[in-house]
Design a protein around this motif. Sequence first.
Motif, short mmCIF file in Angstrom:
data_model
loop_
_atom_site.label_atom_id
_atom_site.label_comp_id
_atom_site.label_asym_id
_atom_site.label_seq_id
_atom_site.Cartn_x
_atom_site.Cartn_y
_atom_site.Cartn_z
N PHE A 3 -10.27 3.94 1.32
CA PHE A 3 -9.69 2.67 1.74
C PHE A 3 -8.72 2.16 0.68
O PHE A 3 -7.62 1.68 1.01
CB PHE A 3 -10.80 1.64 2.00
CG PHE A 3 -10.27 0.24 2.14
CD1 PHE A 3 -9.65 -0.16 3.31
CD2 PHE A 3 -10.38 -0.66 1.08
CE1 PHE A 3 -9.16 -1.46 3.44
CE2 PHE A 3 -9.89 -1.94 1.20
CZ PHE A 3 -9.29 -2.34 2.38
N LEU A 4 -9.09 2.24 -0.57
CA LEU A 4 -8.24 1.76 -1.65
C LEU A 4 -6.93 2.55 -1.72
O LEU A 4 -5.86 1.97 -1.90
CB LEU A 4 -9.00 1.85 -2.98
CG LEU A 4 -8.28 1.31 -4.21
CD1 LEU A 4 -8.02 -0.19 -4.05
CD2 LEU A 4 -9.10 1.57 -5.44
N VAL A 5 -7.00 3.85 -1.54
CA VAL A 5 -5.80 4.68 -1.55
C VAL A 5 -4.89 4.32 -0.38
O VAL A 5 -3.68 4.16 -0.55
CB VAL A 5 -6.18 6.18 -1.51
CG1 VAL A 5 -4.96 7.05 -1.32
CG2 VAL A 5 -6.93 6.57 -2.77
N TYR A 6 -5.47 4.17 0.82
CA TYR A 6 -4.67 3.80 1.99
C TYR A 6 -4.04 2.42 1.80
O TYR A 6 -2.89 2.20 2.16
CB TYR A 6 -5.52 3.78 3.26
CG TYR A 6 -6.19 5.08 3.60
CD1 TYR A 6 -5.64 6.30 3.26
CD2 TYR A 6 -7.39 5.09 4.30
CE1 TYR A 6 -6.26 7.50 3.58
CE2 TYR A 6 -8.01 6.28 4.64
CZ TYR A 6 -7.45 7.46 4.28
OH TYR A 6 -8.06 8.64 4.61
N PHE A 9 -1.16 2.61 -0.69
CA PHE A 9 -0.03 3.28 -0.05
C PHE A 9 0.65 2.38 0.97
O PHE A 9 1.88 2.35 1.08
CB PHE A 9 -0.52 4.58 0.62
CG PHE A 9 0.54 5.62 0.73
CD1 PHE A 9 0.89 6.39 -0.37
CD2 PHE A 9 1.20 5.83 1.91
CE1 PHE A 9 1.87 7.35 -0.28
CE2 PHE A 9 2.18 6.79 2.03
CZ PHE A 9 2.52 7.55 0.92
N SER A 10 -0.14 1.60 1.72
CA SER A 10 0.46 0.68 2.70
C SER A 10 1.22 -0.44 2.00
O SER A 10 2.28 -0.85 2.48
CB SER A 10 -0.61 0.11 3.63
OG SER A 10 -1.45 -0.78 2.95
N ILE A 11 0.72 -0.94 0.88
CA ILE A 11 1.44 -1.96 0.12
C ILE A 11 2.77 -1.40 -0.37
O ILE A 11 3.81 -2.08 -0.30
CB ILE A 11 0.59 -2.45 -1.08
CG1 ILE A 11 -0.66 -3.15 -0.60
CG2 ILE A 11 1.40 -3.35 -1.99
CD1 ILE A 11 -0.42 -4.46 0.10
N LEU A 12 2.77 -0.17 -0.84
CA LEU A 12 4.01 0.47 -1.28
C LEU A 12 5.01 0.57 -0.13
O LEU A 12 6.19 0.25 -0.30
CB LEU A 12 3.70 1.85 -1.85
CG LEU A 12 4.90 2.69 -2.27
CD1 LEU A 12 5.56 2.09 -3.50
CD2 LEU A 12 4.47 4.12 -2.54
N LEU A 13 4.55 0.99 1.04
CA LEU A 13 5.45 1.10 2.19
C LEU A 13 5.95 -0.25 2.67
O LEU A 13 7.12 -0.39 3.06
CB LEU A 13 4.75 1.84 3.34
CG LEU A 13 4.55 3.33 3.14
CD1 LEU A 13 3.75 3.92 4.28
CD2 LEU A 13 5.88 4.05 3.00
#
Length: 171
Positions: A3-6, A9-13
């Motif tokens: 969850f933390l990785v996703y 990654f979503s914050i980056l996108l």
Amino acid sequence: MHFLVYFIFSILLVCIQTTLLPAFPRLFAQYDLLIPFVVYLTLFRSSLGILPVILISGCLMDLLSGGTIGVYIATYILILICFRNTTVYFHFKNSTLFQIVVILSVLIENIIFGMVILLQTLTFNFSFYAGSVVAAQLIWALISSPLVYFMFDYIFNGIDKIITGGLRERV
């Protein structure tokens, strides 16, 4: 941990989508970078940790885009609902299935945007500019989706190896 990785990654996108892409409006035609991410999570990852990531990503996009509140959340949830069990019924190569679903998701997003505009203005006005924007988004989806699939597959399988010692996350 996934969850933390996703989430990161979503914050980056979201940051790339709301800060860098608006600087090139004609080139990217506001192609939504989170659609391939949501499609990848929906098709190839377990549903345990992706719903909160999709909800948070949709909220952030709604707040930062300046548009009608709830449009991005509705789009991402509809993508999740429509395509969650697609891998059970359709047996294409993963990259081909990913490309088809991304193109359909771009169409779904534009239909939802059109319905929101229709409900706000209570008139239907087709413009060739809007058609060209949709066409440009579909071309970007067609061109970029195989590359994005291989990038996501490489990144998330590498992260799976780091987190779980080589055991892939269950779908």
